[in-house]
Design a protein around this motif. Structure first.
Motif, PDB file in Angstrom:
ATOM      1  N   GLY A   1      11.433  -3.400  -2.848  1.00 12.40           N
ATOM      2  CA  GLY A   1      11.943  -2.838  -4.089  1.00 12.40           C
ATOM      3  C   GLY A   1      12.611  -1.506  -3.842  1.00 12.40           C
ATOM      4  O   GLY A   1      13.406  -1.359  -2.918  1.00 12.40           O
ATOM      5  N   ASP A   2      12.250  -0.502  -4.652  1.00 12.66           N
ATOM      6  CA  ASP A   2      12.867   0.818  -4.504  1.00 12.66           C
ATOM      7  C   ASP A   2      12.443   1.520  -3.219  1.00 12.66           C
ATOM      8  O   ASP A   2      13.187   2.327  -2.670  1.00 12.66           O
ATOM      9  CB  ASP A   2      12.505   1.701  -5.703  1.00 12.66           C
ATOM     10  N   CYS A   3      11.232   1.236  -2.753  1.00 11.18           N
ATOM     11  CA  CYS A   3      10.766   1.834  -1.496  1.00 11.18           C
ATOM     12  C   CYS A   3      11.525   1.187  -0.336  1.00 11.18           C
ATOM     13  O   CYS A   3      11.487  -0.033  -0.151  1.00 11.18           O
ATOM     14  CB  CYS A   3       9.265   1.640  -1.329  1.00 11.18           C
TER      15      CYS A   3
ATOM     16  N   ALA B   1       0.837  -1.206   0.000  1.00  7.43           N
ATOM     17  CA  ALA B   1       0.000   0.000   0.000  1.00  7.43           C
ATOM     18  C   ALA B   1       0.871   1.254   0.000  1.00  7.43           C
ATOM     19  O   ALA B   1       0.562   2.239  -0.684  1.00  7.43           O
ATOM     20  CB  ALA B   1      -0.931  -0.008   1.205  1.00  7.43           C
ATOM     21  N   ALA B   2       1.962   1.235   0.760  1.00  2.00           N
ATOM     22  CA  ALA B   2       2.871   2.382   0.795  1.00  2.00           C
ATOM     23  C   ALA B   2       3.528   2.589  -0.561  1.00  2.00           C
ATOM     24  O   ALA B   2       3.682   3.731  -1.040  1.00  2.00           O
ATOM     25  CB  ALA B   2       3.934   2.166   1.876  1.00  2.00           C
ATOM     26  N   THR B   3       3.914   1.492  -1.217  1.00  2.00           N
ATOM     27  CA  THR B   3       4.536   1.586  -2.536  1.00  2.00           C
ATOM     28  C   THR B   3       3.557   2.167  -3.553  1.00  2.00           C
ATOM     29  O   THR B   3       3.918   3.028  -4.363  1.00  2.00           O
ATOM     30  CB  THR B   3       5.016   0.196  -2.984  1.00  2.00           C
ATOM     31  N   GLU B   4       2.305   1.702  -3.491  1.00  2.00           N
ATOM     32  CA  GLU B   4       1.287   2.220  -4.403  1.00  2.00           C
ATOM     33  C   GLU B   4       1.031   3.708  -4.173  1.00  2.00           C
ATOM     34  O   GLU B   4       0.651   4.433  -5.094  1.00  2.00           O
ATOM     35  CB  GLU B   4      -0.009   1.425  -4.238  1.00  2.00           C
ATOM     36  N   ALA B   5       1.260   4.172  -2.944  1.00  2.00           N
ATOM     37  CA  ALA B   5       1.088   5.590  -2.627  1.00  2.00           C
ATOM     38  C   ALA B   5       2.314   6.420  -3.009  1.00  2.00           C
ATOM     39  O   ALA B   5       2.340   7.627  -2.765  1.00  2.00           O
ATOM     40  CB  ALA B   5       0.795   5.758  -1.135  1.00  2.00           C
ATOM     41  N   GLY B   6       3.300   5.770  -3.586  1.00  2.00           N
ATOM     42  CA  GLY B   6       4.482   6.491  -4.035  1.00  2.00           C
ATOM     43  C   GLY B   6       5.490   6.797  -2.958  1.00  2.00           C
ATOM     44  O   GLY B   6       6.323   7.701  -3.106  1.00  2.00           O
TER      45      GLY B   6
ATOM     46  N   ASP C   1       8.719   6.792  -0.680  1.00  2.00           N
ATOM     47  CA  ASP C   1      10.152   6.509  -0.800  1.00  2.00           C
ATOM     48  C   ASP C   1      10.631   5.630   0.348  1.00  2.00           C
ATOM     49  O   ASP C   1      11.622   4.908   0.207  1.00  2.00           O
ATOM     50  CB  ASP C   1      10.947   7.810  -0.791  1.00  2.00           C
ATOM     51  N   LEU C   2       9.932   5.724   1.472  1.00  2.00           N
ATOM     52  CA  LEU C   2      10.307   4.953   2.658  1.00  2.00           C
ATOM     53  C   LEU C   2       9.041   4.592   3.417  1.00  2.00           C
ATOM     54  O   LEU C   2       8.154   5.430   3.594  1.00  2.00           O
ATOM     55  CB  LEU C   2      11.257   5.767   3.545  1.00  2.00           C
ATOM     56  N   ALA C   3       8.960   3.330   3.854  1.00  2.00           N
ATOM     57  CA  ALA C   3       7.845   2.859   4.668  1.00  2.00           C
ATOM     58  C   ALA C   3       8.382   2.389   6.007  1.00  2.00           C
ATOM     59  O   ALA C   3       9.298   1.563   6.063  1.00  2.00           O
ATOM     60  CB  ALA C   3       7.109   1.719   3.967  1.00  2.00           C
ATOM     61  N   ALA C   4       7.856   2.929   7.085  1.00  2.00           N
ATOM     62  CA  ALA C   4       8.331   2.598   8.432  1.00  2.00           C
ATOM     63  C   ALA C   4       7.271   1.802   9.172  1.00  2.00           C
ATOM     64  O   ALA C   4       6.077   2.134   9.122  1.00  2.00           O
ATOM     65  CB  ALA C   4       8.671   3.867   9.201  1.00  2.00           C
TER      66      ALA C   4
END
Length: 576
Positions: free
Chosen positions: A77-79, A31-36, A38-41
């Motif tokens: 991935g990139d996130c 969900a964080a990746t879909e929201a664009g 850069d970092l998910a904590a």
């Protein structure tokens, strides 16, 4: 000006459910990746759940946690993902993994280990050394810290800022207590301003045994201004864009002077750097949302609801059963249970005795109808009469006293446990903190059950919560008579609580001072309370410790609850 998009993944983890926690983390990461982002904590010890306690003594559990980490890392991935887990290197460490591109790129180990109140981290973990590196996320130097690290003004966040961190990620499993959310916010705003670095705080939400985690994740800019805040008591994905401006001027003008320590190295974990000359990344970013703060009684109510739901659901119970007397305590517990798991899963039982008043039965029936729950009546007189007859030869020549009253309570406990055994329902006990404190509860009677919803709520607060719940409902969900009649156990003719105990308006402030503030009897008397009453009350509290050790757990909502939060000896000669 550069911009970094960060997702604070406020999720509800389950202690020991490693596979389930991996799934929860990966769902939020997607969900964080879909929201664009850069970092998910993610929260502290997200993979194991918090607190894992003595599960950490099982090597197989620690190994499984490491395998879970690599499963999550492989899916990144990139996130960049910052994930709480248990690290192993001769000693165990409460740690955060920095993952990107399918692998673990770095590990931060918690430095400040709390060992007070409900925390026992020094029992299990070794201290991490001071921060060893910063992480470059799209060209922005980012520091990582864990929970208690943020509470120290000279701790890891200050060190990371000294080395040029523009953003600090602080992952948490911070339990709820009334008033704590506001204290957290003030502290975090100060920490961000002192460090001249944006600060993103992500907290766990949900419940684990006695602990309730209220969420309320937050983001602050480098001046300590609140940018965004998640709602309390629910899962949430808080996505916020952090503007990254040069803060070296503010740091140069800091009266504390320039940092002189050796600078931390910076490890690149996410490429495609954003420079100040580039157009802002994510120009169409989300509008920062600052969730409103709950009113105090609403906050406590929702914490109790969350604690109940978590205990019932995570322990696999389908339904609950409550002895509904028509009094305020059992009425509040019934409403809380319905709010937590719905009316179809709540069952109430009236168990009248020869001393029960007609209005108690009718009040219980009215509340059950208002809630839409299954309600039944099981009179205890046949069992009561049989018990008195059975005991009569042994009691010959002795006057009736508390013994006969307790017989009734224990019969009711037996009825509830029989229903629990037969139907698989969890018994919710109904004692409040005032009663538990002074032992005004029958061991193996009204103390029976699997979970005690209002164990940490003083009686005067129980009434306040009931009145507030009716306000929120817009009608007398709890019958007005329940909120206005004098409290009574109804175990003898015309019995009232204030015949045995001081009025709750007098009792509860003494209990608050003695239990939650750890004042001695002498200190409470010096504060202006009646000496005879204080001595009697504090003696009752001390003598009832053995009862509380045998009572079910319940959600912690104050600064000091009975249970793992308050550990006094049963055999105790100190009277203060």
């Amino acid at each position: 000006m550069a911009r970094l998009r960060i997702a604070a993944c406020q999720i509800d983890t389950h202690v020991g459910d490693l596979d389930g926690n991996v799934e929860r983390v990966l769902d939020a990461y997607r969900a964080a990746t879909e929201a664009g982002a850069d970092l998910a904590a993610f929260p502290e010890l997200a993979l194991t759940g918090y607190p894992p306690d003595d599960l950490l003594l099982k090597p197989g559990f620690v190994t499984a946690n490491l395998e879970a980490l690599h499963e999550v890392a492989a899916a990144t991935g990139d996130c960049v993902a910052v994930i709480g887990f248990v690290d192993l290197d001769r000693d165990l460490h409460n740690a955060a993994a920095v993952c990107a591109g399918g692998e673990v790129r770095g590990v931060y180990r918690k430095c400040e280990l709390p060992n007070y109140a409900v925390f026992d981290e020094l029992r299990y973990f070794g201290r991490g050394r001071q921060p060893e590196t910063l992480y470059s996320v799209r060209g922005v130097p980012v520091g990582v810290s864990i929970c208690e690290d943020a509470w120290s003004p000279t701790g890891p966040i200050a060190d990371q800022a000294d080395s040029g961190a523009e953003v600090v990620i602080n992952i948490n499993a911070s339990p709820y207590a009334e008033g704590k959310p506001a204290r957290r916010e003030r502290m975090l705003a100060t920490r961000a301003a002192d460090a001249s670095a944006a600060l993103v705080y992500v907290n766990q939400v949900g419940a684990q045994d006695e602990l309730v985690f209220d969420g309320g994740s937050m983001a602050f800019d480098a001046d300590g201004t609140l940018l965004a805040r998640s709602p309390q008591m629910v899962e949430d994905l808080l996505v916020v864009d952090i503007d990254i401006g040069p803060v070296y001027r503010k740091r140069l003008l800091d009266p504390r002077g320039r940092p002189v320590d050796e600078q931390l190295p910076v490890l690149e974990v996410s490429s495609t750097p954003v420079t100040g000359g580039d157009p802002p990344a994510h120009a169409d970013g989300p509008i920062a949302h600052i969730a409103p703060v709950m009113a105090p009684d609403d906050e406590v109510w929702e914490a109790l609801v969350l604690g109940t739901r978590g205990y019932v659901e995570k322990n696999g119970f389908s339904d609950v059963v409550i002895g509904l007397s028509g009094g305020i305590d059992s009425s509040i517990v019934a409403v809380l249970a319905v709010d937590a798991i719905g009316p179809d899963r709540v069952h109430t039982v009236a168990m009248p005795s020869r001393y029960s008043s007609d209005h108690s039965l009718s009040d219980a029936e009215k509340l059950a109808a208002n809630l839409g729950v299954d309600h039944r009546t099981i009179p205890i007189e046949p069992a009561h009469a049989a018990m008195l007859e059975m005991l009569a030869p042994s009691f010959a020549g002795l006057d009736p006293d508390l013994t006969e009253e307790n017989v009734q309570s224990r019969i009711r406990g037996q009825v509830l446990m029989a229903l629990s055994n037969k139907m698989g329902w969890l018994v919710l006990s109904t004692g409040n903190k005032s009663e538990a404190a002074v032992g005004y509860a029958t061991l193996y009677g009204d103390t029976v059950g699997g979970y005690a919803l209002i164990r940490d709520v003083l009686k005067t607060r129980v009434f306040a919560l009931g009145r507030r719940r009716n306000e929120r409902a817009g009608h007398d969900l709890i019958p007005d008579a329940v909120l206005t009649k004098p409290p009574s156990a109804e175990l003898r003719p015309d019995q009232r609580d204030d015949e045995t105990l001081p009025p709750y308006e007098e009792l509860d402030p003494i209990l608050h001072a003695y239990i939650e503030l750890d004042h001695t009897a002498s200190e409470i008397i010096a504060a202006g309370h009646d000496a005879e009453v204080v001595r009697r009350v504090t003696l009752l509290v001390d003598r009832a410790e053995y009862k509380r050790r045998q009572s079910p757990p319940g959600p912690r909502v104050t600064g000091k609850a009975f249970g793992k939060d308050r550990r006094l000896p049963i055999t105790n000669g100190f009277r203060g």
